[in-house]
Scaffold this active site. Structure first.
Site, short mmCIF file in Angstrom:
data_model
loop_
_atom_site.label_atom_id
_atom_site.label_comp_id
_atom_site.label_asym_id
_atom_site.label_seq_id
_atom_site.Cartn_x
_atom_site.Cartn_y
_atom_site.Cartn_z
N GLU A 137 0.87 -1.19 0.00
CA GLU A 137 0.00 0.00 0.00
C GLU A 137 0.90 1.24 0.00
O GLU A 137 1.18 1.78 -1.04
CB GLU A 137 -0.96 -0.01 1.20
CG GLU A 137 -2.08 -1.03 1.00
CD GLU A 137 -3.27 -0.81 1.91
OE1 GLU A 137 -3.91 0.23 1.81
OE2 GLU A 137 -3.54 -1.72 2.72
N GLU A 183 -0.96 -0.52 13.54
CA GLU A 183 -2.23 -0.26 12.86
C GLU A 183 -3.41 -0.72 13.72
O GLU A 183 -4.41 -0.02 13.85
CB GLU A 183 -2.26 -1.02 11.53
CG GLU A 183 -3.58 -0.88 10.79
CD GLU A 183 -3.53 -1.51 9.41
OE1 GLU A 183 -2.72 -2.43 9.21
OE2 GLU A 183 -4.29 -1.07 8.53
#
Ligand code: BGC
Length: 900
Positions: A444, A737
């Site tokens: 990503e 995260e």
């Protein structure tokens, strides 16, 4: 000489004529004023400063017609195709060069340069500049940055010179997005544009006497790098290296293989995109870290631990092996079962490969990639090698990020909180690599808007992010306009599907799209620059116009699914959006807040009609929100930490304080019932502690306020999972995260999205700066005192000691100068002492935690200077507060049988 008779000393517009391309000017300043001892400076003595040093400014190439250069590329495409021949998988990097002579000593020389891809330039064999991943990532269809280098000292007078460039695919043509991703998102060919302008000694400020520009006279060859991609890493075959390729003084023998590898370039059509001198600092290597340990994994692999999760690449200091020997270097953030934990990287290979030649490899690091890692697995080199064994001195990790000046520091008496703060700083560094990214390691590394929306205020305290985020915001509004007003989830927007793919529907989303209003506002509050508000203003209005509304024409359309409180810890690993708080409620709470901010922005910019319109709309939205979600007593239908935190923080309760008091007590109750564990995701995490400690505006609530302050400390200090400190108990060196990216049993969370370096949950640091450290920008009580304006012109100093924290220090380098606040509890915690520095031309509103103060203390305004404050102190409430699941301890049995 220009004299300005006002009090402003930052962000003064350029007073002279507009500079033309290449034009230079020198500026120095002197300030005339009074040494102020009071905020109005009335009793001060007149003082003038001395003249500052001269500063030189120089305009870049401002007009397209200034470019004589053409984009050039290899005559043969170096793309490597997929096995089925269906698509270009990656590009082999290329080298470009031009040899030229100059007759006399140059007076000055400038290189203007950019690439379709990423590049490094060399002049006479020496590296030009020290930028990494230049020209950086922008929304290339709209804007391509170029860099300007002063190369005056690098040219050889009266002789042969070589300008050489190496180009790799970078973000321009490399694979982007998850799964197999989209290669060649912006274009099918890599190349460069370069214009070298040389001025003779006697005409430094007139026309350049010689221009060398990229055109068909250049030559190219394949790089000895066989591949270099952002996700997958770099493959370098040293045997194909051509020493001296970038310096005509070391020409390769004409008969050699190298000489025959050079071919004529081809020129590419000049792209439509705007070329602009980069307004953001570049990415650089900012730190070098030595390994802390080299060891063997259970399966016998050689592993290297750097002791810190970071973003960058390895540098190998010195290695000699036989020609053809291969080193394979894999990177990962964690270990799992003692082996390199690469599953969180998904399809990103994060692997660098070097095939050695007979020459030693010295100070080598990959050129055009970066990895997120703490651990490295090394194949082809180990501690037991007879010659050149691998030791902790053999290599280092180079830490890369956008070169933003550090502005904010925090330290307190609690070591775990200090580590938490360090982790926030590391995750900021790791995810400010040209654009603000979600994560730096897996497939990503994209500009997810919701992440920086949540984290913006923290980043703007820790670092000077005005250049980088201001630059990125330009792409937000440009990419938004392409989508008919819908702010993309990711900017630069690569969800459009690239060539032929469709990755995400074009749909507005609260919290993420709110970035278009909230991030410019954050930057205005931090730096006071209204230009960023101007520049995004139309985008803000477009967003608020196009978002789909419910039948009442106000709230969000409830049929639209919202990411909202993404990664709520109760959401299952494979469904991070399944939060306990209703997504539309979260969206509606944000919408009222954003609409209010919009009205303030309109007012600041002088758009009175818009100001009134958004003010009226915000009031209607608040009414609609109350009707929809709030009970008469003040509770909220999603009975969750996030729902209550947002309604309290965004001030959505009626002005009668009782509803707010009910919600505040309820939030405290939920926190205690959760055993002080966090129950918030992306939307609620930045709000939970500030909502526990936001002022109630009612003296009758003082006790509740004090209790909630202790609850906030208790929550922050909780060590069980999920909490901010839990990762630290697991050895985390960055913000994760997920609250449980690493599970308590040492397994990596099975969810697809499990990064160990995501900044969003680190937004808690803003609370640490404001409440523990005591400083925050602007006068929050703007109604009573007038808007403090942006840029720390007026700031708040209100340390609120609690928990087991007995001292704290915060420093912040504002546009006006150094803000510093340092406090400690003395005399067995019964007295509070504070040293404060207020920089020139700014004022602070100081509110002390005075045990004897009245509850409506509105603070004292102080002007610039150094201050010492002292007062009596008592803990705001019992410590530690107790959870609400331990029987009947809390209940007052005396109440039984008594009528109230
Ligand atoms: C990213 C997040 C992002 C989210 C939204 C993830 O893959 O890493 O940080 O905001 O997707 O869906």
């Amino acid at each position: 000489m220009i004299s300005l008779a006002n009090q402003d000393n930052v962000l003064i517009p350029w007073q002279s004529e507009r500079l033309e391309s290449r034009e230079r000017a020198m500026v120095r300043v002197m300030a005339k004023g009074v040494a102020s001892t009071t905020p109005d400076g009335k009793d001060g003595e007149a003082v003038d400063t001395a003249w500052s040093e001269w500063a030189t400014v120089e305009a870049a190439l401002l007009d397209r017609s200034d470019w004589k250069a053409q984009f050039i590329s290899s005559s043969k495409c170096t793309a490597v195709w997929s096995k089925d021949g269906g698509r270009k998988e990656y590009f082999r990097p290329i080298r470009l060069r031009k040899t030229f002579t100059i007759d006399s000593l140059p007076g000055r020389a400038r290189l203007y340069i950019t690439a379709l891809g990423v590049y490094k330039a060399y002049l006479n064999g020496r590296r030009v500049g020290d930028e990494q991943m230049a020209p950086g990532w922008t929304s290339y269809a709209h804007r391509l940055q170029y860099q300007v280098f002063d190369v005056s000292e690098m040219l050889r007078a009266n002789g042969v010179n070589t300008l050489a460039i190496e180009v790799a695919e970078g973000w321009y043509a490399g694979r982007l997005l998850w799964h197999e991703g989209v290669p060649c998102f912006y274009g099918e060919e890599i190349g460069a544009l370069a214009q070298l302008e040389i001025y003779s000694l006697d005409s430094i400020d007139s026309e350049p006497s010689l221009q060398i520009f990229s055109d068909e006279s250049w030559e190219w060859r394949e790089s000895p790098m066989l591949a270099s991609g952002i996700y997958d890493g770099e493959t370098y075959d040293m045997r194909e290296e051509e020493d001296g390729w970038a310096d005509a003084h070391m020409p390769p023998p004409k008969s050699s293989k190298s000489a025959s590898s050079w071919h004529k370039v081809k020129t590419l059509p000049f792209p439509q995109t705007d070329l602009l001198a980069s307004p953001s600092p570049p990415v650089r290597v900012k730190d070098t870290i030595s390994p802390v340990r080299i060891f063997e994994s259970p399966s016998g692999k050689t592993l290297i631990d750097f002791g810190q999760n970071l973003v960058g690449k390895l540098v190998i200091h010195n290695l000699s092996k036989p020609s053809g020997h291969v080193l394979t270097i894999r990177h990962a953030e964690v270990l799992e079962n003692g082996e390199l934990g690469t599953r969180p990287l998904r399809s990103a290979k994060a692997t660098d490969t070097i095939t050695l030649s007979s020459k030693p490899l010295t100070e080598y690091s990959p050129h055009f990639t970066f990895h997120g890692f703490r651990y490295v697995e090394m194949s082809g080199w180990s501690r037991s090698d007879a010659e050149c064994p691998l030791t902790t001195d053999s290599l280092s990790a180079l830490v890369m990020h956008t070169d933003m000046p550090r502005t904010g520091h925090f330290h307190c008496s609690n070591a775990q909180l200090n580590r938490l703060h360090e982790n926030v700083v590391w995750s900021t560094r790791s995810n400010f690599v040209s654009i603000p990214t979600d994560c730096p390691q897996r497939d990503e590394r994209l500009g997810w808007t919701g992440d920086i929306q949540a984290f913006g205020p923290t980043a703007a305290f820790l670092f000077d992010v005005a250049g980088m985020l201001g630059n990125w915001m330009r792409d937000v509004v440009l990419d938004q306009a392409d989508e008919g007003g819908v702010v993309p989830f990711i900017v630069p927007n690569v969800l459009k599907g690239g060539r032929d793919k469709f990755f995400w529907p074009r749909v507005p989303q609260a919290v993420w799209d709110d970035v278009v209003v909230l991030l410019p506002w954050t930057l205005y509050v931090a730096y006071g620059d209204t230009a960023i508000l101007h520049q995004a203003y139309d985008g803000m209005k477009d967003y608020l116009t196009i978002l789909p509304r419910a039948d009442d024409g106000l709230l969000w359309d409830p049929d639209l699914w919202q990411l909202s409180d993404w990664l709520d810890p109760s959401a299952p690993p494979d469904n991070p959006g399944l939060s306990r708080t209703d997504g539309t409620l979260v969206a509606d709470a944000y919408l009222t807040h954003v609409t209010r901010i919009m009205s303030r922005i309109a007012g600041i910019l002088g758009h009175q009609d818009d100001e009134a319109h958004f003010q009226a709309q915000a009031e209607k939205l608040v009414d609609a929100f109350r009707r929809q979600y709030m009970t008469a007593a003040g509770l909220v239908v999603s009975d969750s930490q996030t729902a209550l935190a947002l309604t309290l923080l965004f001030n959505l309760h009626p002005s009668d304080p009782s509803g707010r008091a009910t919600a505040s007590a309820r939030l405290g109750r939920l926190v205690r019932r959760a055993n002080f564990k966090v129950s918030t995701g992306f939307a609620g995490t930045s709000a939970i502690l500030p909502s526990l400690t936001c002022p109630s505006s009612s003296p009758s609530q003082a006790q509740q306020e004090a209790q909630n302050l202790q609850l906030a400390y208790r929550m922050l200090l909780e060590t069980g999972c999920p909490s901010w400190i839990y990762p630290i108990t697991q050895g985390a060196t960055t913000i994760w995260e997920r609250w449980d990216s690493m599970l308590p049993d040492g397994r990596v969370n099975p969810g697809e999205m499990t990064s160990f370096n995501h900044y969003a949950l680190g937004s808690v640091a803003t609370w640490m700066h404001a409440v523990i450290g005591g400083v925050s920008p602007g006068d929050l009580d703007e109604k009573a005192r007038g808007d403090g304006g942006g840029g720390w012109k007026r700031f708040r100093v209100q340390p609120r000691p609690g928990g087991d924290v007995t001292s704290a220090k915060v420093d912040f380098l504002s546009r006006y100068g150094q803000v510093s606040c340092c406090w400690e509890l003395v005399a067995a915690g019964s007295r509070f002492k504070m040293e404060l520095i207020v920089p020139p031309n700014s004022t602070a509103v100081v509110i002390l935690p005075d045990a004897e103060k009245t509850s409506d203390d509105r603070g004292k305004v102080v002007g610039s200077g150094r201050y010492h404050f002292e007062c009596a102190f008592k803990q705001p409430g019992p410590w530690p507060p107790q959870p609400l699941n331990s029987g009947y301890d809390d209940f007052d049995f005396g109440k039984i049988g008594k009528t109230r």
